[in-house]
Structures are given as C-alpha cells and as structure tokens.
Design a protein around this motif. Structure first.
Motif, short mmCIF file in Angstrom:
data_model
loop_
_atom_site.label_atom_id
_atom_site.label_comp_id
_atom_site.label_asym_id
_atom_site.label_seq_id
_atom_site.Cartn_x
_atom_site.Cartn_y
_atom_site.Cartn_z
N ASP A 51 38.97 25.25 52.48
CA ASP A 51 39.86 26.38 52.20
C ASP A 51 40.50 26.28 50.83
N THR A 52 40.91 25.09 50.45
CA THR A 52 41.56 24.90 49.15
C THR A 52 40.58 25.18 48.01
N ILE A 53 39.35 24.75 48.14
CA ILE A 53 38.33 25.00 47.10
C ILE A 53 38.08 26.50 46.97
N VAL A 54 37.94 27.18 48.09
CA VAL A 54 37.70 28.63 48.06
C VAL A 54 38.91 29.35 47.46
N TYR A 55 40.11 28.98 47.90
CA TYR A 55 41.31 29.62 47.37
C TYR A 55 41.43 29.39 45.86
N THR A 56 41.21 28.16 45.44
CA THR A 56 41.29 27.83 44.01
C THR A 56 40.30 28.65 43.21
N THR A 57 39.07 28.76 43.68
CA THR A 57 38.06 29.53 42.97
C THR A 57 38.40 31.01 42.95
N CYS A 58 38.93 31.52 44.04
CA CYS A 58 39.36 32.93 44.06
C CYS A 58 40.49 33.16 43.05
N GLU A 59 41.42 32.24 42.97
CA GLU A 59 42.51 32.37 41.99
C GLU A 59 41.96 32.36 40.56
N ILE A 60 40.99 31.52 40.31
CA ILE A 60 40.40 31.46 38.97
C ILE A 60 39.72 32.79 38.65
N ILE A 61 39.00 33.35 39.61
CA ILE A 61 38.36 34.67 39.41
C ILE A 61 39.42 35.71 39.09
N ARG A 62 40.52 35.69 39.83
CA ARG A 62 41.60 36.65 39.58
C ARG A 62 42.18 36.47 38.19
N LYS A 63 42.47 35.24 37.81
CA LYS A 63 43.07 34.96 36.50
C LYS A 63 42.13 35.42 35.37
N ILE A 64 40.87 35.10 35.49
CA ILE A 64 39.89 35.49 34.47
C ILE A 64 39.75 37.02 34.44
N SER A 65 39.76 37.65 35.59
CA SER A 65 39.67 39.12 35.64
C SER A 65 40.87 39.76 34.94
N PHE A 66 42.06 39.20 35.13
CA PHE A 66 43.24 39.70 34.44
C PHE A 66 43.08 39.54 32.93
N MET A 67 42.53 38.40 32.53
CA MET A 67 42.34 38.15 31.09
C MET A 67 41.27 39.06 30.50
N LEU A 68 40.26 39.39 31.28
CA LEU A 68 39.18 40.25 30.79
C LEU A 68 39.57 41.72 30.73
N TYR A 69 40.64 42.08 31.41
CA TYR A 69 41.04 43.49 31.49
C TYR A 69 41.17 44.18 30.12
N PRO A 70 41.82 43.57 29.12
CA PRO A 70 41.92 44.28 27.83
C PRO A 70 40.58 44.45 27.12
N ILE A 71 39.59 43.64 27.49
CA ILE A 71 38.30 43.64 26.80
C ILE A 71 37.28 44.52 27.52
N ILE A 72 37.17 44.34 28.82
CA ILE A 72 36.23 45.11 29.63
C ILE A 72 36.97 45.61 30.89
N PRO A 73 37.81 46.62 30.72
CA PRO A 73 38.67 47.06 31.83
C PRO A 73 37.91 47.50 33.08
N GLU A 74 36.84 48.26 32.93
CA GLU A 74 36.13 48.75 34.11
C GLU A 74 35.55 47.61 34.94
N SER A 75 34.92 46.65 34.28
CA SER A 75 34.34 45.51 34.99
C SER A 75 35.42 44.64 35.59
N SER A 76 36.51 44.49 34.89
CA SER A 76 37.63 43.70 35.38
C SER A 76 38.20 44.32 36.66
N ILE A 77 38.42 45.61 36.64
CA ILE A 77 38.95 46.32 37.81
C ILE A 77 37.96 46.22 38.97
#
Length: 169
Positions: free
Chosen positions: A97-123
């Motif tokens: 569970d911790t590994i999955v949660y950690t990886t999901c958080e990383i995906i979320r963080k990276i998606s937030f960072m990608l938003y200014p660059i590729i908003p549609e894909s980030s969303i």
C-alpha cells in the motif's frame, strides 16, 4: 524523441502501470495502510526540498532546469516502482500500500508540475485521482499526503501517443 521517451515511455507508462496495479491489488482505491519508509520519503521529499529552488528558477525563466527536474523525477519514479517491486509484496499489505500510495503521489506531483507546460495532458492524468483543474495548487507538491486514502482511482486512456519517425529516403 522527447515525446516518445520522456512523456510516452516514462510518464505514460508509469501512470498506466501504477493504475493497473492499484486497480488489481488495492481494489481500485488510494491505499489507506501507509507507513512511509526512508526510500519512500527520499523520493517524495525531493519535491518539498526543491520547491523554493524550482520557484526561483521559474522566476528566472530557467525552463531547462524545470523540465530537467521533471524528467529526472520521472526516471526516479520509474526506478522507485521497479526497485520496490510491489508485485512481490502481496504478503506485506502495508508495504504494498505504501509503495502504491507513494507512486500515486509522485504522479500527482509531476502532473501538477506539468500543468503549465502541457495542461490538457496534465488534467487528463489528474483524472486518475478525480482532481480538477481548479484544484491544481503548485505549492501542494511539498505535501506527501495530498491524496485521500480510500478514494477511487480511475482508469484513463493512453496519455501520449508515440510519434512515428519518418524514415529518410
């Protein structure tokens, strides 16, 4: 090459692998039984510890640093998921569970960072976690517990289609 390697392979595959694994092994929910270990915090805290530097570099229009940080984070995230081998942790539910949660958080963080660059894909990527565009808050990348345990994980379509290279005649 950048779209194929960094986006389709690294980010797209990380999202698909994590979602599929969570759907099959965590009842399609953000895991609840979390106990971060050093290796989890090491990758999660890289965002928190670099937040001010990232902001400074953005203010200086140093987009190369910003993109490099995202790309390096993607490599680290894929390495983390592979090295942690959650598929071998089915007898240790808390660790899985911790590994999955950690990886999901990383995906979320990276998606937030990608938003200014590729908003549609980030969303599109954030739909995994039912996060709407209005909920994107850059400063939250320092939060390691943003995702709500027990909330549903949604399957998404392919984020990035690989671009076929034209062969030179």
């Amino acid at each position: 090459d950048c779209i194929n390697s960094d986006l389709a392979n690294n980010f797209g595959n990380l999202c698909q692998r994590t979602i599929t694994f969570a759907i099959n092994n965590c009842d399609g929910l953000i895991p609840k039984n979390i106990n971060f270990q050093n290796e989890d915090l090491l990758i999660l805290n890289q965002f928190k510890s670099n937040l001010e530097k990232i902001r400074k570099k953005i203010d200086e229009n140093d987009l190369n640093f910003y993109i490099d940080f995202i790309v390096n984070s993607l490599f680290m995230a894929n390495k983390y998921f592979n090295d942690q081998e959650p598929w071998k942790k089915k007898d240790n539910r808390e660790r899985l569970d911790t590994i999955v949660y950690t990886t999901c958080e990383i995906i979320r963080k990276i998606s937030f960072m990608l938003y200014p660059i590729i908003p549609e894909s980030s969303i599109k990527a954030l739909k995994i976690f039912k996060i709407n565009e209005k909920d994107i808050d850059f400063s939250s990348i320092s939060n390691n517990n943003y995702l709500q345990p027990g909330s549903k994980i949604n399957k998404i379509n392919i984020l990035f289609k690989k671009i076929e290279k034209k062969k030179n005649d």
